[in-house]
Design an enzyme around this catalytic site. Sequence first.
Site, PDB file in Angstrom:
ATOM      1  N   HIS A 138      15.742 -11.449  11.053  1.00 28.61           N
ATOM      2  CA  HIS A 138      14.600 -10.532  11.013  1.00 28.61           C
ATOM      3  C   HIS A 138      14.890  -9.256  10.220  1.00 28.61           C
ATOM      4  O   HIS A 138      13.970  -8.523   9.874  1.00 28.61           O
ATOM      5  CB  HIS A 138      14.124 -10.189  12.434  1.00 28.61           C
ATOM      6  N   ASP A 168      17.956 -16.608  14.613  1.00 35.99           N
ATOM      7  CA  ASP A 168      17.793 -15.252  14.083  1.00 35.99           C
ATOM      8  C   ASP A 168      19.052 -14.781  13.364  1.00 35.99           C
ATOM      9  O   ASP A 168      19.489 -13.643  13.515  1.00 35.99           O
ATOM     10  CB  ASP A 168      17.412 -14.263  15.194  1.00 35.99           C
ATOM     11  N   SER A 244      20.319  -3.755  14.598  1.00 41.61           N
ATOM     12  CA  SER A 244      20.187  -5.205  14.490  1.00 41.61           C
ATOM     13  C   SER A 244      21.064  -5.741  13.373  1.00 41.61           C
ATOM     14  O   SER A 244      21.065  -5.215  12.263  1.00 41.61           O
ATOM     15  CB  SER A 244      18.722  -5.573  14.208  1.00 41.61           C
TER      16      SER A 244
END
Length: 396
Positions: A138, A168, A244
């Site tokens: 992402h 992911d 992230s």
Amino acid sequence: MLKRLWLVFAQVCTICVAILFTVSTLRPEWLARAGGSAPPLAPALPAASNAAAPAAAPSGAAAARGAVTSYSAAAGRALPSVVKIATSAQKKFRHPLLDDPTFQRFFGRDQNSNAQQLLGEGSGVIVRADGFILTNNHVVEGAQQIQVELADKRVLPARLIGTDPDTDLAVIKIDGSDFPAVALGNSEALQVADVVLAIGNPFGVFGNTVTMGIVSALGRTQIADGNPFESFIQTDAAINQGNSGGALVNAQGELVGINSSIFTRTGDFSGIGFAIPTAIARPIMEQLIAHGEVKRGYIGANLGSVTPDIAKRLALKESKGAFVAAVIDGAPGSRAGLRVNDVIVEINGRATADRGDAVNTIAMSSPEQTLPLKVLRDGEIIDLKITLGRRPQTRR
């Protein structure tokens, strides 16, 4: 006269005793200052008494961990490998009114759409000295340009090698050599309450930042929507926007997870963060580097958890394994003899703990590979051999 003096003396003594009692009760430190040093209120326990309670005295590795007052060495090993990732993309935006006939009547049909610049940010971890970087899907999804800022402040362009939306994860690459690659650790060796460090670039403005916490839980599932291969590390090490794709490292500075998401009701970090363990990330990373895509094994069966109700209905002694809820006709599982109500208890010689364990083990195996399975059927162990197919791509 003598009697009167005696009465006065007795009253003075009574008052003094009362004052002494009051001071000793409410302000004993006054007496300590007045008398030099006060005696201990209770005798100290002899050193030998510690031997009577060995559980309270850590020893070995526990004692060594208890003596640690800094994790700067662990952070120092991992920090050079963590990078900041900045992405950009242009998206054309056309207002709905431009397609309205009334609007076109007054303003014409040749109205240009607006181009909107979309910017993104995140973190990544250098996993090979030749410039391969592991991050979240992402973080780079839909990006047209990717730039990487190294710990030494160099900014380099990067290209996308491959993505795996199901976990992911993504791999990007910068050109060059001798980059500081992180040491990969064994996430399966983690235990609840182990110390971990989260390293990343919060909000994209602070640069590499280290936060400390512990492993709050292992094998967390039902965290990400549409992710069939979940087995997250839960930690209370602070993870914020921009973290992230950053590193979760153990007390030795080895990578044990890729920071992925948080649970929050406010949008801010609330003490619950999740990382993809290296046991899942490493084989995905290796496939993306080698092939640019991930090929997963497939048996064509719907697997579920062994609930107490299922265990009772099937007369199982333990609620372990993966329950076969459905089998697709003509799929590898059906051809191998797998049946509804079977309970998979072992795959490829390894005990199957639950549904998630079975799904991940099968998915991480290569298509065309033959896996021996042990299933519990009508109270008996049945041996099966399944030649895996290739798992279809998940539609998103």
